[in-house]
Write a protein that holds these residues in place. Structure first.
Motif, PDB file in Angstrom:
ATOM      1  N   THR A 155       0.756  -0.984   0.059  1.00 37.52           N
ATOM      2  CA  THR A 155       0.027   0.080   0.456  1.00 37.52           C
ATOM      3  C   THR A 155       1.048   1.328   0.212  1.00 37.52           C
ATOM      4  O   THR A 155       1.725   1.147   0.835  1.00 37.52           O
ATOM      5  CB  THR A 155      -0.305  -0.110   1.266  1.00 37.52           C
ATOM      6  N   THR A 156       0.083   2.395  -0.411  1.00 33.47           N
ATOM      7  CA  THR A 156       0.959   3.538  -0.785  1.00 33.47           C
ATOM      8  C   THR A 156      -0.119   5.030   0.053  1.00 33.47           C
ATOM      9  O   THR A 156      -0.962   4.771  -0.338  1.00 33.47           O
ATOM     10  CB  THR A 156       1.763   4.237  -1.879  1.00 33.47           C
ATOM     11  N   THR A 157       0.865   5.803   0.247  1.00 31.45           N
ATOM     12  CA  THR A 157       0.048   7.187   0.986  1.00 31.45           C
ATOM     13  C   THR A 157       0.287   7.683   0.146  1.00 31.45           C
ATOM     14  O   THR A 157       0.995   7.365  -1.425  1.00 31.45           O
ATOM     15  CB  THR A 157       1.292   7.880   1.708  1.00 31.45           C
ATOM     16  N   ASP A 158      -0.708   8.868  -0.519  1.00 33.05           N
ATOM     17  CA  ASP A 158      -0.617   9.772  -1.303  1.00 33.05           C
ATOM     18  C   ASP A 158       0.195  10.536  -1.454  1.00 33.05           C
ATOM     19  O   ASP A 158       0.657  11.099  -2.602  1.00 33.05           O
ATOM     20  CB  ASP A 158      -1.881  10.872  -0.742  1.00 33.05           C
ATOM     21  N   THR A 159       1.551  10.084  -0.507  1.00 27.72           N
ATOM     22  CA  THR A 159       2.746  11.269  -0.655  1.00 27.72           C
ATOM     23  C   THR A 159       3.505  10.490  -1.800  1.00 27.72           C
ATOM     24  O   THR A 159       4.656  10.450  -1.985  1.00 27.72           O
ATOM     25  CB  THR A 159       3.170  11.854   0.169  1.00 27.72           C
ATOM     26  N   THR A 160       4.018   9.095  -1.476  1.00 24.32           N
ATOM     27  CA  THR A 160       4.747   7.896  -1.874  1.00 24.32           C
ATOM     28  C   THR A 160       4.049   7.350  -3.068  1.00 24.32           C
ATOM     29  O   THR A 160       5.283   7.283  -3.953  1.00 24.32           O
ATOM     30  CB  THR A 160       4.698   7.243  -0.959  1.00 24.32           C
ATOM     31  N   ALA A 161       2.670   7.725  -3.484  1.00 25.63           N
ATOM     32  CA  ALA A 161       2.157   6.986  -4.913  1.00 25.63           C
ATOM     33  C   ALA A 161       2.487   7.685  -6.182  1.00 25.63           C
ATOM     34  O   ALA A 161       2.872   7.348  -6.680  1.00 25.63           O
ATOM     35  CB  ALA A 161       0.599   7.194  -5.026  1.00 25.63           C
ATOM     36  N   PRO A 162       2.395   9.231  -5.638  1.00 28.64           N
ATOM     37  CA  PRO A 162       2.883   9.684  -7.178  1.00 28.64           C
ATOM     38  C   PRO A 162       4.511   9.062  -7.798  1.00 28.64           C
ATOM     39  O   PRO A 162       5.150   9.490  -8.697  1.00 28.64           O
ATOM     40  CB  PRO A 162       2.710  11.351  -6.580  1.00 28.64           C
ATOM     41  N   LEU A 163       5.240   8.597  -6.262  1.00 33.10           N
ATOM     42  CA  LEU A 163       6.967   8.604  -6.528  1.00 33.10           C
ATOM     43  C   LEU A 163       6.758   7.070  -7.208  1.00 33.10           C
ATOM     44  O   LEU A 163       8.095   6.897  -7.709  1.00 33.10           O
ATOM     45  CB  LEU A 163       8.046   8.770  -5.280  1.00 33.10           C
ATOM     46  N   LEU A 164       6.191   7.171  -6.504  1.00 33.95           N
ATOM     47  CA  LEU A 164       6.135   5.485  -7.782  1.00 33.95           C
ATOM     48  C   LEU A 164       5.478   5.302  -9.057  1.00 33.95           C
ATOM     49  O   LEU A 164       5.222   3.822  -9.705  1.00 33.95           O
ATOM     50  CB  LEU A 164       5.264   4.678  -7.231  1.00 33.95           C
ATOM     51  N   SER A 165       5.188   6.239  -9.629  1.00 35.02           N
ATOM     52  CA  SER A 165       4.719   6.208 -11.302  1.00 35.02           C
ATOM     53  C   SER A 165       6.218   5.989 -11.933  1.00 35.02           C
ATOM     54  O   SER A 165       6.583   6.965 -12.092  1.00 35.02           O
ATOM     55  CB  SER A 165       4.497   7.544 -11.446  1.00 35.02           C
ATOM     56  N   GLY A 166       5.645   4.389 -13.165  1.00 33.70           N
ATOM     57  CA  GLY A 166       5.864   4.209 -13.816  1.00 33.70           C
ATOM     58  C   GLY A 166       7.155   3.094 -13.737  1.00 33.70           C
ATOM     59  O   GLY A 166       8.010   2.143 -14.398  1.00 33.70           O
ATOM     60  N   LEU A 167       7.422   2.975 -12.038  1.00 33.59           N
ATOM     61  CA  LEU A 167       8.120   2.219 -11.198  1.00 33.59           C
ATOM     62  C   LEU A 167       7.659   0.561 -11.961  1.00 33.59           C
ATOM     63  O   LEU A 167       9.277  -0.185 -11.807  1.00 33.59           O
ATOM     64  CB  LEU A 167       7.911   2.041 -10.272  1.00 33.59           C
ATOM     65  N   THR A 168       6.755   0.229 -12.062  1.00 27.56           N
ATOM     66  CA  THR A 168       6.521  -1.269 -12.994  1.00 27.56           C
ATOM     67  C   THR A 168       7.441  -1.434 -14.358  1.00 27.56           C
ATOM     68  O   THR A 168       7.384  -2.476 -14.755  1.00 27.56           O
ATOM     69  CB  THR A 168       4.515  -1.231 -13.142  1.00 27.56           C
ATOM     70  N   ASP A 169       7.489  -0.182 -14.934  1.00 33.17           N
ATOM     71  CA  ASP A 169       7.998  -0.417 -16.582  1.00 33.17           C
ATOM     72  C   ASP A 169       8.876  -0.691 -15.683  1.00 33.17           C
ATOM     73  O   ASP A 169      10.049  -1.190 -17.504  1.00 33.17           O
ATOM     74  CB  ASP A 169       7.730   0.294 -17.158  1.00 33.17           C
ATOM     75  N   ARG A 170       9.956  -0.016 -14.630  1.00 33.40           N
ATOM     76  CA  ARG A 170      11.090  -0.053 -14.738  1.00 33.40           C
ATOM     77  C   ARG A 170      11.725  -1.095 -14.521  1.00 33.40           C
ATOM     78  O   ARG A 170      13.180  -1.505 -14.224  1.00 33.40           O
ATOM     79  CB  ARG A 170      11.553   1.540 -13.773  1.00 33.40           C
ATOM     80  N   LEU A 171      11.064  -2.314 -13.393  1.00 30.05           N
ATOM     81  CA  LEU A 171      11.611  -3.164 -12.592  1.00 30.05           C
ATOM     82  C   LEU A 171      12.485  -4.222 -13.881  1.00 30.05           C
ATOM     83  O   LEU A 171      14.110  -4.150 -13.216  1.00 30.05           O
ATOM     84  CB  LEU A 171      10.087  -3.965 -12.544  1.00 30.05           C
ATOM     85  N   PRO A 172      11.680  -4.387 -14.858  1.00 32.42           N
ATOM     86  CA  PRO A 172      13.124  -5.266 -16.408  1.00 32.42           C
ATOM     87  C   PRO A 172      13.885  -5.379 -16.318  1.00 32.42           C
ATOM     88  O   PRO A 172      15.154  -5.517 -15.944  1.00 32.42           O
ATOM     89  CB  PRO A 172      12.438  -5.343 -17.372  1.00 32.42           C
ATOM     90  N   GLY A 173      13.990  -3.648 -16.033  1.00 28.44           N
ATOM     91  CA  GLY A 173      15.695  -3.184 -16.630  1.00 28.44           C
ATOM     92  C   GLY A 173      16.644  -3.061 -14.682  1.00 28.44           C
ATOM     93  O   GLY A 173      17.801  -3.161 -15.316  1.00 28.44           O
ATOM     94  N   LEU A 174      16.143  -2.674 -13.692  1.00 28.99           N
ATOM     95  CA  LEU A 174      16.556  -2.817 -12.829  1.00 28.99           C
ATOM     96  C   LEU A 174      16.156  -4.455 -12.643  1.00 28.99           C
ATOM     97  O   LEU A 174      17.945  -4.612 -12.046  1.00 28.99           O
ATOM     98  CB  LEU A 174      15.373  -2.723 -11.663  1.00 28.99           C
ATOM     99  N   ARG A 175      16.193  -5.196 -13.162  1.00 27.95           N
ATOM    100  CA  ARG A 175      16.906  -6.965 -12.269  1.00 27.95           C
ATOM    101  C   ARG A 175      17.343  -7.321 -13.702  1.00 27.95           C
ATOM    102  O   ARG A 175      18.890  -7.558 -12.766  1.00 27.95           O
ATOM    103  CB  ARG A 175      15.115  -7.862 -12.975  1.00 27.95           C
ATOM    104  N   ALA A 176      17.646  -6.714 -14.567  1.00 32.09           N
ATOM    105  CA  ALA A 176      18.967  -6.990 -15.374  1.00 32.09           C
ATOM    106  C   ALA A 176      20.341  -6.708 -15.014  1.00 32.09           C
ATOM    107  O   ALA A 176      21.571  -6.785 -14.513  1.00 32.09           O
ATOM    108  CB  ALA A 176      18.666  -6.528 -16.502  1.00 32.09           C
ATOM    109  N   LEU A 177      20.188  -4.999 -14.321  1.00 34.56           N
ATOM    110  CA  LEU A 177      21.116  -3.907 -13.674  1.00 34.56           C
ATOM    111  C   LEU A 177      21.415  -4.672 -12.726  1.00 34.56           C
ATOM    112  O   LEU A 177      22.503  -5.670 -11.848  1.00 34.56           O
ATOM    113  CB  LEU A 177      20.706  -3.240 -13.431  1.00 34.56           C
ATOM    114  N   TYR A 178      20.674  -5.438 -11.823  1.00 30.81           N
ATOM    115  CA  TYR A 178      20.774  -6.458 -10.184  1.00 30.81           C
ATOM    116  C   TYR A 178      21.498  -7.482 -10.546  1.00 30.81           C
ATOM    117  O   TYR A 178      22.439  -7.893  -9.958  1.00 30.81           O
ATOM    118  CB  TYR A 178      19.555  -7.111  -9.362  1.00 30.81           C
ATOM    119  N   GLU A 179      20.910  -8.527 -11.246  1.00 32.27           N
ATOM    120  CA  GLU A 179      21.625  -9.635 -12.166  1.00 32.27           C
ATOM    121  C   GLU A 179      22.827  -9.318 -12.385  1.00 32.27           C
ATOM    122  O   GLU A 179      23.820  -9.957 -12.159  1.00 32.27           O
ATOM    123  CB  GLU A 179      20.783 -10.750 -13.332  1.00 32.27           C
ATOM    124  N   ASP A 180      23.561  -8.421 -13.195  1.00 33.59           N
ATOM    125  CA  ASP A 180      24.959  -8.006 -13.913  1.00 33.59           C
ATOM    126  C   ASP A 180      25.665  -7.198 -12.612  1.00 33.59           C
ATOM    127  O   ASP A 180      26.396  -8.089 -12.788  1.00 33.59           O
ATOM    128  CB  ASP A 180      24.760  -6.832 -14.985  1.00 33.59           C
TER     129      ASP A 180
END
Length: 425
Positions: free
Chosen positions: A2-27
């Motif tokens: 769950t997220t608060t009103d102050t956090t939710a806007p900062l998470l916008s687009g994170l889902t699309d960023r996750l595959p790249g972050l996983r590739a970074l983590y594995e590297d």
């Protein structure tokens, strides 16, 4: 989550960023580097921060990287991740497991592994910095992103000594996190002392070398070292009270080159953990007394040598700020998924050096990165304590330790943004 009103806007687009972050983590996981040798990792961090629009400084405390993003009026918040791997041979069997080696401070080639999750910390903080850069219209203030070398072996002090306090905006709060072997979706912290102080010692015992067939003509430092190791185990069991927590660990013992040669010396490295200055002093005094006594009992030709290596104080969480962090993590992870530990952890950290040097509150927390299926039959809160884990759950520094990337990465990014959002409204 769950997220608060102050956090939710900062998470916008994170889902699309996750595959790249996983590739970074594995590297990062596949290419670990030892303390103060994080050159490749630091280069990746610096390049990504610049691409995101951060002002970047490299080489802070030898290999540290600091990014600054000023975004209008407001508090200055420090977020920290550590970057170094460990001299451990990986046995996870992962397709992205490390097969690399490095050179340790003694010049010896050793295997290297991200056995403590620092690859996860770098990934999560780079995910958070990307989100902050992409959502500037939703927050105000300045963020100082610290990518620290050499956690536990002098990295934070090295950055401070290198002019950190003069080079960068002075933070009003310091925040950090560490992944640990609890189920994904849980986090722990506590006000006041959270993690132990630590001291590392190198001890050299002197013998008199000779042929393995005539030990009576030698002074065997291997036998001397064995006696020292066993005797040191009595400090906590017989000299430190049961109500006082302390740890003495001999993590390294090296002597000799061949089975039929009695060597001249034996070298030990000893790690201490304590929670009060009197106990720390008692540990150090007892170790020196025991080592000197065993050397004398063995008729050593020379006194033992003691070298103080790394040392760092208790990790102490500011109580008022910890209340805020606990509430923000609870809002992100859900009720009953954030636990206040009843006592400090024996593990140690140098993260607190930043808050102490700046004279500002700091808070550190740990978040789960293990597959919940590994905890079947373990009741809460036992699964949030390393000493409550079965042998099938690898802990930090194990050759089998590796957090599950999904959803640990997303949770780690969310934790940082949820907590920072309190100040960056």
């Amino acid at each position: 989550m769950t997220t608060t009103d102050t956090t939710a806007p900062l998470l916008s687009g994170l889902t699309d960023r996750l595959p790249g972050l996983r590739a970074l983590y594995e590297d990062l996981h596949a290419h670990p580097e030892l303390a103060f040798r994080e050159f490749r990792t630091a280069g990746i961090v610096a390049a990504r921060l610049r691409d995101q629009g951060w002002e970047v400084t490299e080489g802070v405390g030898r290999t540290g990287v600091v990014g600054v993003l000023a975004n209008g009026a407001g508090p200055v918040v420090l977020l920290r991740a550590d970057m170094d791997g460990l001299p451990v041979r990986e046995q996870t069997g992962l397709p992205y497991a490390s097969t690399g080696t490095g050179t340790d401070p003694q010049g010896k080639e050793v295997p290297v592994m991200h056995a403590c999750g620092h690859d996860m910390h770098v990934t999560c903080l780079l995910g958070a910095t990307a989100q902050l850069a992409a959502t500037r219209e939703h927050w105000s203030g300045t963020v100082v992103a610290v990518f620290q070398p050499a956690e536990e072996v002098g990295g934070a002090p090295a950055m401070i000594e290198d002019g950190f306090l003069d080079w960068f905006p002075r933070a009003e709060v310091c925040l950090g996190q560490h992944v640990f072997p609890a189920p994904v979706g849980y986090a722990v912290t506590r006000p006041g002392p959270f993690m132990a102080s630590a001291d590392n010692l190198r001890i050299r015992l002197h013998g008199r070398g000779g042929h393995g067939s005539t030990p009576e003509m030698s002074v065997d430092p291997v036998v001397m070292a064995a006696a020292v190791v066993m005797r040191l185990q009595t400090i906590v069991s017989r000299e430190i009270g049961a109500s006082q927590a302390a740890v003495v660990t001999v993590g390294s013992l090296h002597a000799g080159t061949k089975g039929n040669i009695i060597p001249e010396t034996a070298d030990l490295e000893v790690n201490l953990r304590s929670f009060t200055p009197p106990v720390r002093d008692r540990l150090l005094t007892a170790i020196e007394r025991i080592v000197r006594a065993e050397a004398a009992a063995s008729n050593a030709p020379k006194d033992p040598e003691f070298t103080r290596l790394e040392s760092f104080p208790l990790t102490v969480n500011d109580p008022e700020t910890t209340t805020i962090v606990h509430a923000r993590l609870t809002e992100a992870l859900g009720q009953d998924h954030v636990v206040t530990l009843p006592q400090p952890l024996n593990a140690g950290e140098d993260f607190g050096v930043f808050g102490t040097a700046l004279g500002v509150p700091s808070v550190y927390w740990q978040f789960g990165g293990a597959d919940p299926a590994l905890f079947a039959g373990i009741t809460e809160p036992d699964h949030l304590h390393v000493n409550g884990l079965p042998d099938t759950v690898p802990a930090n520094h194990s050759p089998f330790y590796a957090p599950v990337p999904d959803p640990t990465i997303e949770i780690g990014v969310t934790n940082l943004l949820a907590v920072a959002a309190h100040w960056l409204r």
